[in-house]
Design an enzyme around this catalytic site. Structure first.
Site, PDB file in Angstrom:
ATOM      1  N   ASN A   1      -5.435  -0.023   1.283  1.00  0.00           N
ATOM      2  CA  ASN A   1      -6.269   0.164   0.086  1.00  0.00           C
ATOM      3  C   ASN A   1      -5.707  -0.540  -1.156  1.00  0.00           C
ATOM      4  OD1 ASN A   1      -4.161   1.917  -0.342  1.00  0.00           O
ATOM      5  ND2 ASN A   1      -5.420   3.613  -1.026  1.00  0.00           N
ATOM      6  N   CYS A   2      -4.615  -1.277  -1.002  1.00  0.00           N
ATOM      7  CA  CYS A   2      -4.018  -2.048  -2.101  1.00  0.00           C
ATOM      8  C   CYS A   2      -4.844  -3.319  -2.316  1.00  0.00           C
ATOM      9  CB  CYS A   2      -2.576  -2.399  -1.746  1.00  0.00           C
ATOM     10  SG  CYS A   2      -1.808  -3.616  -2.825  1.00  0.00           S
ATOM     11  N   ASN A   3      -5.259  -3.571  -3.537  1.00  0.00           N
ATOM     12  CA  ASN A   3      -6.098  -4.737  -3.835  1.00  0.00           C
ATOM     13  C   ASN A   3      -5.422  -6.055  -3.469  1.00  0.00           C
ATOM     14  OD1 ASN A   3      -8.261  -3.228  -4.736  1.00  0.00           O
ATOM     15  ND2 ASN A   3      -7.548  -3.227  -6.853  1.00  0.00           N
TER      16      ASN A   3
END
Length: 122
Positions: free
Chosen positions: A8-10
């Site tokens: 979920n880290c951009n």
């Protein structure tokens, strides 16, 4: 090729999208589900330095107490924190398969990697 990070880290998403766009095969290692072991941190640290692996600009670091932040003064204390709170590791970590390690999303570095991969295919 192996990419380490948190899904979920951009920055990790951007990297995974880049690899898919350029049709580069990779394995993904989810820090949240699989963690990271001492040997892997040692291996990366030899190339990058432990300080580079520690993301002091991220939310996880900023949420730590000043006491904990100030206690991270060595490779050992940093690795202990990285294993307890994997979100404090700068992401993504990319093992290129040729023995080198890239850290973070850097399109120029990835472009150079793509050129090397294409040379090896020919």
């Amino acid at each position: 090729m192996k990419i380490y990070g948190i899904p979920n880290c951009n920055t990790v998403k951007k990297t995974l999208d880049w690899f898919r766009l350029h049709e580069i095969d990779f394995d993904f290692h989810d820090f949240k589900k699989l963690g990271v072991d001492q040997l892997k941190l040692e291996e990366w640290s030899e190339q990058l330095g432990w300080e580079a692996l520690l993301n002091k600009r991220g939310t996880t670091w900023k949420m730590l107490s000043a006491e904990i932040q100030n206690s991270i003064t060595s490779k050992d204390s940093a690795f202990k924190l990285m294993q307890e709170k994997v979100s404090v590791i700068k992401r993504p970590v990319i093992e290129t398969g040729s023995g080198s390690v890239l850290l973070g999303f850097n399109e120029e570095q990835l472009g150079e990697l793509l050129i090397k991969l294409k040379r090896n295919i020919k």
